[in-house]
Scaffold this motif. Structure first.
Motif, PDB file in Angstrom:
ATOM      1  N   TYR A 156       0.827  -1.201   0.000  1.00 36.72           N
ATOM      2  CA  TYR A 156       0.000   0.000   0.000  1.00 36.72           C
ATOM      3  C   TYR A 156       0.867   1.259   0.000  1.00 36.72           C
ATOM      4  O   TYR A 156       1.923   1.281   0.613  1.00 36.72           O
ATOM      5  CB  TYR A 156      -0.891   0.023   1.242  1.00 36.72           C
ATOM      6  N   TRP A 177     -10.637   0.425   8.404  1.00 35.08           N
ATOM      7  CA  TRP A 177      -9.898   0.282   7.157  1.00 35.08           C
ATOM      8  C   TRP A 177      -8.414   0.574   7.365  1.00 35.08           C
ATOM      9  O   TRP A 177      -7.550  -0.175   6.908  1.00 35.08           O
ATOM     10  CB  TRP A 177     -10.503   1.207   6.110  1.00 35.08           C
ATOM     11  N   VAL A 183      -5.234  -1.942   6.899  1.00 27.95           N
ATOM     12  CA  VAL A 183      -4.083  -1.626   6.042  1.00 27.95           C
ATOM     13  C   VAL A 183      -2.799  -1.713   6.851  1.00 27.95           C
ATOM     14  O   VAL A 183      -1.794  -2.259   6.381  1.00 27.95           O
ATOM     15  CB  VAL A 183      -4.245  -0.231   5.406  1.00 27.95           C
ATOM     16  N   ARG A 184      -2.811  -1.202   8.070  1.00 29.46           N
ATOM     17  CA  ARG A 184      -1.613  -1.291   8.917  1.00 29.46           C
ATOM     18  C   ARG A 184      -1.243  -2.738   9.196  1.00 29.46           C
ATOM     19  O   ARG A 184      -0.065  -3.093   9.245  1.00 29.46           O
ATOM     20  CB  ARG A 184      -1.850  -0.558  10.235  1.00 29.46           C
ATOM     21  N   ARG A 241       0.109  -4.278   5.756  1.00 33.80           N
ATOM     22  CA  ARG A 241       1.237  -3.588   5.127  1.00 33.80           C
ATOM     23  C   ARG A 241       2.534  -4.333   5.416  1.00 33.80           C
ATOM     24  O   ARG A 241       2.812  -4.699   6.543  1.00 33.80           O
ATOM     25  CB  ARG A 241       1.324  -2.166   5.666  1.00 33.80           C
ATOM     26  N   SER A 299       0.345   5.282   7.479  1.00 32.89           N
ATOM     27  CA  SER A 299      -1.088   4.990   7.440  1.00 32.89           C
ATOM     28  C   SER A 299      -1.713   5.829   8.545  1.00 32.89           C
ATOM     29  O   SER A 299      -1.708   5.444   9.711  1.00 32.89           O
ATOM     30  CB  SER A 299      -1.359   3.505   7.697  1.00 32.89           C
TER      31      SER A 299
END
Length: 84
Positions: A2, A24, A28-29, A32, A39
């Motif tokens: 990302y 969200w 993502v964290r 990743r 983020s």
């Protein structure tokens, strides 16, 4: 992987509740692989779907987003050095 990420939310947004961008960004964290990328989540405690009302407050929000973009471009070396 990302890219750098800045998600914004408004606490009183009836269309996109504040926990949706929070979940969200957390996901993502978690997924990743490059932990050097940002983020970030900015939750405005007094804003709805269109942000806070008022011309100058909206300019502050835009300035925050532009500052993030400039920081990211500087971090990845995409901005030239300025000798003033």
């Amino acid at each position: 992987d990302y890219p750098h990420l800045l998600a914004t939310a408004g606490l009183t947004d009836p269309r996109v509740t504040y926990w949706e961008p929070a979940k969200w960004v957390a996901k993502v964290r978690q997924l990743r692989t490059n932990k050097d990328y940002l983020s970030l989540l900015k939750t405005d405690m007094g804003a709805g779907h269109a942000g806070k009302s008022g011309r100058f407050v909206q300019l502050e929000d835009e300035a925050f987003i532009h500052a993030f973009v400039l920081y990211v471009f500087k971090k990845v070396g995409a901005l030239p050095a300025l000798d003033l």
